[in-house]
Design a protein around this motif. Structure first.
Motif, short mmCIF file in Angstrom:
data_model
loop_
_atom_site.label_atom_id
_atom_site.label_comp_id
_atom_site.label_asym_id
_atom_site.label_seq_id
_atom_site.Cartn_x
_atom_site.Cartn_y
_atom_site.Cartn_z
N ARG A 114 25.02 143.59 40.20
CA ARG A 114 25.07 143.46 38.74
C ARG A 114 26.52 143.43 38.25
O ARG A 114 26.90 142.60 37.41
CB ARG A 114 24.32 144.64 38.10
CG ARG A 114 24.36 144.68 36.59
CD ARG A 114 23.62 145.89 36.02
NE ARG A 114 24.00 147.18 36.58
CZ ARG A 114 25.08 147.88 36.24
NH1 ARG A 114 25.91 147.41 35.33
NH2 ARG A 114 25.34 149.05 36.81
N PRO B 40 23.86 148.35 42.33
CA PRO B 40 24.58 147.99 41.09
C PRO B 40 25.78 147.08 41.34
O PRO B 40 26.24 146.42 40.39
CB PRO B 40 25.03 149.34 40.51
CG PRO B 40 24.65 150.39 41.48
CD PRO B 40 23.90 149.80 42.62
N GLU C 173 19.13 147.76 40.24
CA GLU C 173 19.22 149.20 39.95
C GLU C 173 19.72 149.93 41.18
O GLU C 173 20.64 150.74 41.11
CB GLU C 173 17.84 149.74 39.56
CG GLU C 173 17.26 149.15 38.29
CD GLU C 173 18.07 149.58 37.07
OE1 GLU C 173 18.41 150.77 36.97
OE2 GLU C 173 18.37 148.69 36.22
N GLU D 154 32.98 150.32 38.55
CA GLU D 154 32.61 150.33 37.13
C GLU D 154 33.66 151.08 36.31
O GLU D 154 34.02 150.64 35.21
CB GLU D 154 31.22 150.96 36.95
CG GLU D 154 30.67 150.74 35.55
CD GLU D 154 29.13 150.67 35.54
OE1 GLU D 154 28.50 151.32 36.40
OE2 GLU D 154 28.59 149.95 34.66
#
Lengths: 383, 383
Positions: free
Chosen positions: A304, A301, A298, A346
Motif C-alpha cells: 500500500r 502495508p 492490511e 511510513e
C-alpha cells in the motif's frame, strides 16, 4: 549481426550478474563480456575476470591481492561504470541501489539500449530516466521477470491502448502468515523465498511485498501508464509472470518455467529469441492449476505504501525506497521486527515534503535525508 | 480509414453471423453491412435485410414471402456469395460446411483479407487455401476464439520460431462422463455446452472433441506448423483461449471473459482493437484458479482420429470432416449413439485412399464419397 554483442555486466557478482554470465557463457557466438563491474566481492570478480578476460572492469575499495593478480594477468583496465556502459553494445544494469543510476543515464543519453535489472533506478528517478528516453531515443529492456512479461505482451501491440497491467506476485515467504506471526518472523525465515533465488535485501522486500510495490512504480515508468492502471494479482505458482489487458478487454499473459535466464537472455538478445540453451517447456497439465487472488494490503502495508508513493509521485518513491533499504538493513541486523519495516517507511513518508519532477541532485539529496530519518526512527515511538 | 469498413456477412443467420451483426450494430462509424448471405432461415434473413439494408444478399431455395418483401422494399439485389465476398472490404465467412470454400478462395485470390469462422474451409482444403495465400498475398483473420488467441499471441513475434501451439479445450458437455455413460448420452444432453452458445452440429463436435480435433488441423494451416507442434490442453474454465510457446521456452497466452464478440470484432477491425462496446474486464482473482489437464483420447476417440487425419494430410481431413458431419446428423436424429460417431468416422477413414495435395474438384469428390460411405456404415457391423 556481424560479431557477438559486447556486454557490460554491471553488478557481475550479484544474483542477476552471475546468471547473466551463465547465459553469456552458453552463447559465445552471440554474446561477449566487454566489461565487468563488481562491488566488494573481489574474490568472485577476480575469478570472473580470469574466465571472461574483459577489456575493462570496475570495483569498489582497494583491490584485493587476487583481484590485482587477475587484472594484471589479463591486461584488464580499471574504468568507471559510466565508461563501461558507454563502451559496450548494451550494458546490463544489475547493481543494487543508486549505483545503477549513472551508467543507466549515460547509456540512455547516448541513445543506447539498456538491459535493466536494477529496481532503484526507476523507483528513485523514473521521471529523469523517462526524460532521457524521450529526448535521446534509447531503450530499456526489462530483466525482472514481471516487467519482461509485460514487455513481451506489448510487442506488436504498440498502437493499442493498455486498459490494465496485471503484475503477478507469488506473495513472498509469509503469504499465509497472520499478523501475529508476521510480528515475530526472523530474518532467516524471510530469506527462504518459495520460488526465486535472490539476494537478501530483495528477498525481504519480496516477503514484505515492498518488492511488488516497487514493481508497480517501475511498471508506471517502463510502460508509461498511471498507477491507476497497475494492479497486483496474487499468483502463488509464479508461472504466469504478468499480464496486460488491452482496450478491447483482451488479456495477454506471458508465462514459463521460472528461470531468470530467460528474461536475462531476452533483454540482451532483443529483438531476437534464443533457442539455446534449451529452456524446459512449460507443462501446464502437470502444473494442474494456476491460482489467483487479491493481495492483502492490511497484512502487507508495504504494498500500500509503495502504491501511494507512486500515486503521489515526485520524490515520494525515492524517499520510500531509501527508507525501505535502511529499514530492511535494520531488520536483517535483528534491530527491528518485520512489521517495523512499514512503520519506519511510513514514519519517514509522513514527514516528507515531496518535490515534483526532481532532478538527479534533488533525488540523491532526498535519498540521503530519508536514510538518515529512517535510521533515527524508533518503532513504537512517535517521530 | 475514410469510411466504415464494408462487410459481407456470409452465414448471417447462424450463431456467429448474428453476433457479428451485433458487433456491427454497435460500431456504425467503423463497420457497415455491405451484404448478407443466409441459408434457409428466410424469416430471420428478411428481418436482417430490413434492419441493415444491405446492397446485396444471397439465400438458398425460393424466397419466402417476407424475404421477397424485405428485398423489394430495400432495393437489395440477389448475388452469388463469391460476388458478395469480392464486392466487400472484408468478407466474414460464417457459413457452415463446404459453402464457405468458394467465397474464401475468391477473396484470397483477389488478395483480400478474410475473417474466417468456418472450420471446414481449412479442414477440407487447407492446402488449397494456403496456396492461394502464398500466391496472392491475402490474409486470414481467424474468428474462432482459440485461433484468434494464437493469432494475437503471434503479433510482434513474426521472426520468432514457434516451439508449440497449445490449444485449450473446455472438454465439452461430457468431459466427466465415463465410457458407459458416454454410450447412452442423448442429443439433448450433448447440446448443453458449458460455456459457449453455438449451433447443434458444432456443439456435438465440441462434446465429442471432434471440434478440438478440427481446430488442431486449422491451426496447422493458419500458422504453418506441422501437427507435431500442436497440442491440446484441457482447460475447463474457458478463460485462457490458447497459448503459444516460442523457441526460447517463453509462453504467451491470450485470455478474457468468454464472449465471441471479441474475436469477431478483432477479425473485422484488425489491425485495430476496438474499445467499444466496452467488454467486461477479466477478474482473475474472482476466477480463483485456472485448471489444466490432458485430454483423454481413449474416451474421446474423435480427437485422436482428427490428429491422425491431420498428420496423414492430403484428403484424410476432408474425408474425416464429411464422415463426421453425417455421423453427427445421424446422432442428432437418434439413429446412432454418441460413441458411434467416432466408429462411423473410423470406418470411413479405414477404407479411404488418401490423395496428396488435392485440388478443389478432388476435395469435393472425396467429400461426397465420404458422406455416402458414412451414411452406409452400420455401427457394430463390419463395413
Amino acid at each position: 549481426m556481424s560479431g557477438p554483442r559486447r556486454i557490460a555486466v554491471l553488478g557481475s557478482t550479484g544474483s542477476i550478474g552471475t546468471q547473466a554470465l551463465d547465459v553469456i557463457r552458453q552463447l559465445p557466438e552471440r554474446f561477449a563480456v566487454d566489461s565487468l563491474a563488481g562491488g566488494r566481492n573481489h574474490g568472485l570478480l577476480a575469478q570472473q575476470i580470469a574466465e571472461f578476460r574483459p577489456r575493462a572492469a570496475s570495483w569498489q575499495g582497494a583491490a584485493s591481492a587476487d583481484l590485482e593478480a587477475a587484472v594484471r594477468s589479463t591486461g584488464c583496465r580499471f574504468a568507471p561504470v559510466e565508461d563501461l556502459a558507454l563502451a559496450s553494445d548494451i550494458p546490463l544494469i544489475a547493481t543494487a541501489g543508486a549505483a545503477g543510476l549513472f551508467p543507466t543515464l549515460a547509456a540512455l543519453k547516448a541513445g543506447m539500449p539498456v538491459a535493466i535489472a536494477n529496481k532503484e533506478v526507476l523507483v528513485m528517478a523514473g521521471n529523469v530516466v523517462q526524460k532521457a528516453l524521450r529526448e535521446h531515443g534509447g531503450r530499456l529492456h526489462p530483466v525482472d521477470s514481471e516487467h519482461s512479461a509485460i514487455w513481451q505482451c506489448l510487442w506488436g501491440e504498440e498502437d493499442h491502448g493498455i486498459r490494465r497491467i496485471l503484475l503477478t506476485a507469488s506473495g513472498g515467504a509469509f503469504r499465509d502468515f497472520d499478523a501475529d506471526s508476521l510480528a515475530v518472523v526472523t530474518a532467516e525465515q524471510a530469506l527462504n523465498h518459495p520460488t526465486w533465488n535472490m539476494g537478501p535485501k530483495i528477498t525481504v522486500d519480496s516477503a514484505s511485498l515492498m518488492n511488488k510495490g516497487m514493481e508497480t512504480i517501475e511498471a508506471m515508468w517502463l510502460f508509461d501508464v498511471p498507477m491507476e492502471k497497475v494492479e497486483v494479482v496474487l499468483h502463488r505458482e509464479s508461472i504466469v509472470h504478468s499480464l496486460v489487458e488491452f482496450s478491447d478487454g483482451s488479456v495477454k499473459a506471458q508465462m514459463g518455467v521460472p528461470d531468470m535466464r530467460l528474461p536475462i537472455q531476452l533483454a540482451l538478445a532483443y529483438p531476437e529469441r534464443m533457442p539455446t540453451p534449451p529452456m524446459p517447456s512449460l507443462d501446464l497439465a502437470a502444473a494442474g492449476s494456476l491460482s489467483f487472488g487479491r493481495p492483502d494490503m492490511e497484512r502487507f502495508p508495504c504494498l500500500r505504501l509503495a502504491i501511494e508513493a507512486g500515486r503521489r509521485g515526485g520524490t515520494f518513491p525515492c524517499a520510500m525506497a531509501a527508507a525501505d533499504e535502511v529499514a530492511v538493513g535494520r531488520f536483517l541486523d535483528g534491530e527491528v521486527g518485520f512489521l517495523d519495516i512499514p512503520r519506519v517507511i511510513e514514519a519517514v513518508l509522513e514527514k516528507h515534503d515531496g518535490i515534483a519532477d526532481p532532478d538527479i541532485e534533488t533525488i540523491l539529496e532526498v535519498d540521503l535525508q530519508a536514510r538518515d530519518k529512517a535510521r533515527a526512527v524508533k518503532p513504537g515511538v512517535p517521530v
